[in-house]
Design a protein around this motif. Structure first.
Motif, PDB file in Angstrom:
ATOM      1  N   ARG A 122      26.476  29.394  38.052  1.00 45.85           N
ATOM      2  CA  ARG A 122      25.194  29.564  37.359  1.00 45.85           C
ATOM      3  C   ARG A 122      25.340  29.395  35.849  1.00 45.85           C
ATOM      4  NH1 ARG A 122      22.934  35.188  39.541  1.00 45.85           N
ATOM      5  NH2 ARG A 122      21.404  34.782  37.879  1.00 45.85           N
ATOM      6  N   GLU A 123      26.566  29.091  35.396  1.00 42.36           N
ATOM      7  CA  GLU A 123      26.882  28.878  33.970  1.00 42.36           C
ATOM      8  C   GLU A 123      26.503  30.104  33.130  1.00 42.36           C
ATOM      9  OE1 GLU A 123      25.063  25.170  32.868  1.00 42.36           O
ATOM     10  OE2 GLU A 123      26.596  23.999  33.909  1.00 42.36           O
ATOM     11  N   MET A 124      26.793  31.274  33.664  1.00 42.00           N
ATOM     12  CA  MET A 124      26.503  32.534  32.962  1.00 42.00           C
ATOM     13  C   MET A 124      27.660  32.884  32.029  1.00 42.00           C
ATOM     14  SD  MET A 124      25.175  34.794  36.233  1.00 42.00           S
ATOM     15  CE  MET A 124      24.373  36.101  35.291  1.00 42.00           C
ATOM     16  N   ILE A 125      27.346  33.637  30.976  1.00 44.76           N
ATOM     17  CA  ILE A 125      28.401  34.286  30.190  1.00 44.76           C
ATOM     18  C   ILE A 125      28.765  35.555  30.944  1.00 44.76           C
ATOM     19  CG2 ILE A 125      28.924  35.512  28.044  1.00 44.76           C
ATOM     20  CD1 ILE A 125      26.884  33.678  26.652  1.00 44.76           C
ATOM     21  N   TYR A 126      30.043  35.690  31.317  1.00 44.05           N
ATOM     22  CA  TYR A 126      30.425  36.915  32.011  1.00 44.05           C
ATOM     23  C   TYR A 126      31.729  37.468  31.451  1.00 44.05           C
ATOM     24  CZ  TYR A 126      33.733  34.202  34.907  1.00 44.05           C
ATOM     25  OH  TYR A 126      34.756  33.404  35.348  1.00 44.05           O
ATOM     26  N   LEU A 127      31.835  38.791  31.503  1.00 42.19           N
ATOM     27  CA  LEU A 127      33.004  39.503  31.006  1.00 42.19           C
ATOM     28  C   LEU A 127      33.534  40.385  32.134  1.00 42.19           C
ATOM     29  CD1 LEU A 127      31.136  40.341  27.798  1.00 42.19           C
ATOM     30  CD2 LEU A 127      33.410  39.334  27.692  1.00 42.19           C
ATOM     31  N   ASP A 128      34.808  40.275  32.398  1.00 44.27           N
ATOM     32  CA  ASP A 128      35.412  41.017  33.492  1.00 44.27           C
ATOM     33  C   ASP A 128      36.066  42.286  32.943  1.00 44.27           C
ATOM     34  OD1 ASP A 128      36.606  41.942  35.743  1.00 44.27           O
ATOM     35  OD2 ASP A 128      37.708  40.113  36.216  1.00 44.27           O
TER      36      ASP A 128
END
Length: 319
Positions: free
Chosen positions: A97-103
């Protein structure tokens, strides 16, 4: 004439150390806070970042929106994955989904994920000792194809497990379990399968072990042990259980000072106080203050270990 102030009965309050936030929890909370600073509100968080109502409520006030599934988040806002870890399908969906994500997965949980993948690549059958439905267990089992990992919750499960090839098996554990309960299951598995592949270093994390060791010592010298933490916090629930098993006459899990029941203090002269790894220190101080308002408190410190572990933040938040 003013009536004399009532005499407060004496009480010794023994504070366990270490207690409260561990490095993984501290890092996870910082990730949400920094993400809100960097990207503005709202920032979406998949599952409670850590299992503590007070922490979650404070982050909500800053602009975090907590969701259970990634489908609830829009494509154009950042999302943070909780400290408990997530199945591989979750970051894969975020990428698609081309999201900015932080793990924000605790690095010690990530270590278990890596171990699971290595065992799978080596063709071993894997058992995971843990609690069904806990997000960490869901995340660890979700690292591999469905049906690959068998969950063992108790000694009966460990006794009943029948692998296809007893000579080619491995075990992992959830990081927040009771050290003693897990040891019984591990011993049984090792007795049944002498060649079983074990973690290079114990999966149960240093913070869980340290806090449980401190509670065991606390229980020996106090009649009542209080554990500050939420009921959905595995490590906090385990602390209360460990306190009872270690000899405390009574052990109680409380969210904060409002959970205190003064009848617990009847006939008690020494109280132990600790906090789960996801409980903020200000809640502990609130409990101390509430007790000090009713009793003439003498504070003692019990230092079981000193923790110096820290974990780096994701590069996206430091550049």
């Amino acid at each position: 004439m003013n009536a004399p102030a009532p005499v407060r009965p004496p009480l010794t309050l023994v504070l366990a150390s270490p207690r409260g936030f561990c490095a993984g929890v501290d890092r996870a909370i910082q990730i949400v806070e920094r993400a809100i600073e960097k990207f503005g509100a709202p920032v979406y968080v998949r599952h409670e970042i850590v299992h503590n109502r007070h922490v979650v409520d404070r982050l909500k006030a800053l602009g975090a929106i907590f969701i259970e599934e990634l489908s609830e988040a829009p494509d154009d806002r950042p999302v943070v994955f909780s400290a408990h870890g997530v199945p591989k399908s979750v970051p894969a969906e975020a990428k698609a989904r081309e999201m900015i994500y932080l793990d924000a997965t605790c690095p010690l949980v990530s270590k278990v994920h890596v171990e699971a993948q290595k065992h799978f690549n080596s063709g071993r059958e894997i058992v995971l000792i843990g609690h069904e439905g806990h997000p960490e267990v869901v995340g660890t089992m979700g690292q591999l194809p469905e049906g690959t990992v068998t969950l063992i919750e108790n000694i009966d499960d460990a006794r009943a497990w029948i692998p296809k090839d007893p000579a080619n098996v491995a075990f992992l554990t959830q990081t927040t379990l009771s050290v003693d309960d897990t040891a019984d299951m591990v011993d049984l598995l090792k007795a049944r399968f002498p060649g079983i592949a074990a973690p290079h270093k114990e999966d149960i994390c240093y913070a869980t072990t340290n806090r449980q060791d401190a509670v065991k010592t606390l229980a020996q010298g106090t009649e009542l042990v209080l554990v500050v933490g939420s009921r959905n916090s595995s490590n906090s629930v385990r602390l209360a259980e460990v306190g009872l098993k270690a000899g405390a006459r009574d052990a109680r899990l409380i969210d904060d000072a409002s959970g205190l029941d003064w009848s617990w203090f009847d006939g008690v002269s020494r109280v132990g106080l600790t906090a789960g790894a996801s409980a903020p220190e200000d809640l502990v101080q609130g409990v101390i203050d509430a007790i000090a308002a009713r009793f003439d408190v003498t504070l003692e410190n019990l230092v079981e270990a000193r923790e110096t572990v820290t974990f780096k933040l994701p590069r996206l938040l430091t550049t």
